[in-house]
Structure formats: C-alpha cells, structure tokens
Design a protein around this motif. Structure first.
Motif, short mmCIF file in Angstrom:
data_model
loop_
_atom_site.label_atom_id
_atom_site.label_comp_id
_atom_site.label_asym_id
_atom_site.label_seq_id
_atom_site.Cartn_x
_atom_site.Cartn_y
_atom_site.Cartn_z
N LEU A 40 0.62 4.27 -0.97
CA LEU A 40 0.05 5.57 -0.61
C LEU A 40 -0.65 5.56 0.75
O LEU A 40 -1.17 6.58 1.21
N THR B 129 3.55 8.72 3.83
CA THR B 129 2.95 7.50 3.31
C THR B 129 3.97 6.36 3.46
O THR B 129 5.14 6.60 3.77
N ASP C 164 0.84 -1.20 0.00
CA ASP C 164 0.00 0.00 0.00
C ASP C 164 0.87 1.25 0.00
O ASP C 164 1.02 1.92 1.01
N GLN D 195 6.84 7.01 1.07
CA GLN D 195 7.70 8.10 1.53
C GLN D 195 8.57 7.65 2.70
O GLN D 195 9.76 7.97 2.76
#
Length: 118
Positions: free
Chosen positions: A16, A28, A14, A31
């Motif tokens: 995002l 996220t 996942d 990130q």
C-alpha cells in the motif's frame, strides 16, 4: 535481483506504499505492479520480446514508468524520446536505435522501421 523486478519487491514489502505519481494520479506499489504485469502481457501480445527496442515519446506520466518496466520484464530495451525534440531529431534517434516498436502520447503503436513520428 534485477532492476526490472524492483516493482515486485516493493509490492511484496509495502503493497500500500506510494510507488509513482504524475501530478494527476498516484499508484501504490501493488497497483503499479498489477499495471506493469498487464502492460507486459499487452506488449508480449504485440510481439515485443527479448532484444527488441521500444521507443517511448511520453511526457512525465505514469504510463512511461509502466511501459518502461513492462518492456524490461520482457527483455526489451527502451529508448526514451524527449517530447520536445524536433521531427528531425526524433527521426535520427529512431533510426539510430532501430526501434521497431513506438508509442507516443497519442498511444499509437507501430511496428516496422519507417522514419517519422507516429
């Protein structure tokens, strides 16, 4: 799967999705993984590797999570230092852990084993 690879797995499943937030910033999964990888490169460039101990004296914020996972990725151990501890308590923990690598909220890194805070 080892615990240090958890961010990789979450980013894969996942990218995002929410990963971490400290009240002022959020990242996220993708990130977070990107920043952990960058932090690991930085730590490796400083000479941190398997068997090293990294002391983190940080408040509850994203950088703590980044440096924790980055250290683990390199095979290092983290000793979290409570920011509310006294100088005597911090010195005792640093001496007991033998942590030659330390970071404080100010972001300063030192190596070696001098006593006291950075």
């Amino acid at each position: 799967m080892n615990f240090a690879s958890l961010p990789d797995r979450r980013a894969e499943l996942d990218p995002l999705g929410p990963a971490v937030s400290d009240g002022t910033r959020s990242l996220t999964n993708a990130q977070l993984l990107s920043r952990i990888r960058a932090a690991a490169v930085h730590l490796r460039d400083l000479g941190i590797g398997p068997g090293d101990v990294v002391a983190l004296k940080l408040t509850n914020r994203i950088e703590f999570v980044l440096l924790l996972f980055a250290s683990w990725r390199l095979g290092a151990t983290v000793t979290p230092v409570n920011p509310s501890m006294t100088e005597v308590e911090v010195t005792r923990q640093l001496n007991d852990s033998g942590a030659p690598w330390r970071t404080w909220d100010a972001g300063l890194w030192t190596s070696g084993l001098p006593t006291g805070a950075c």
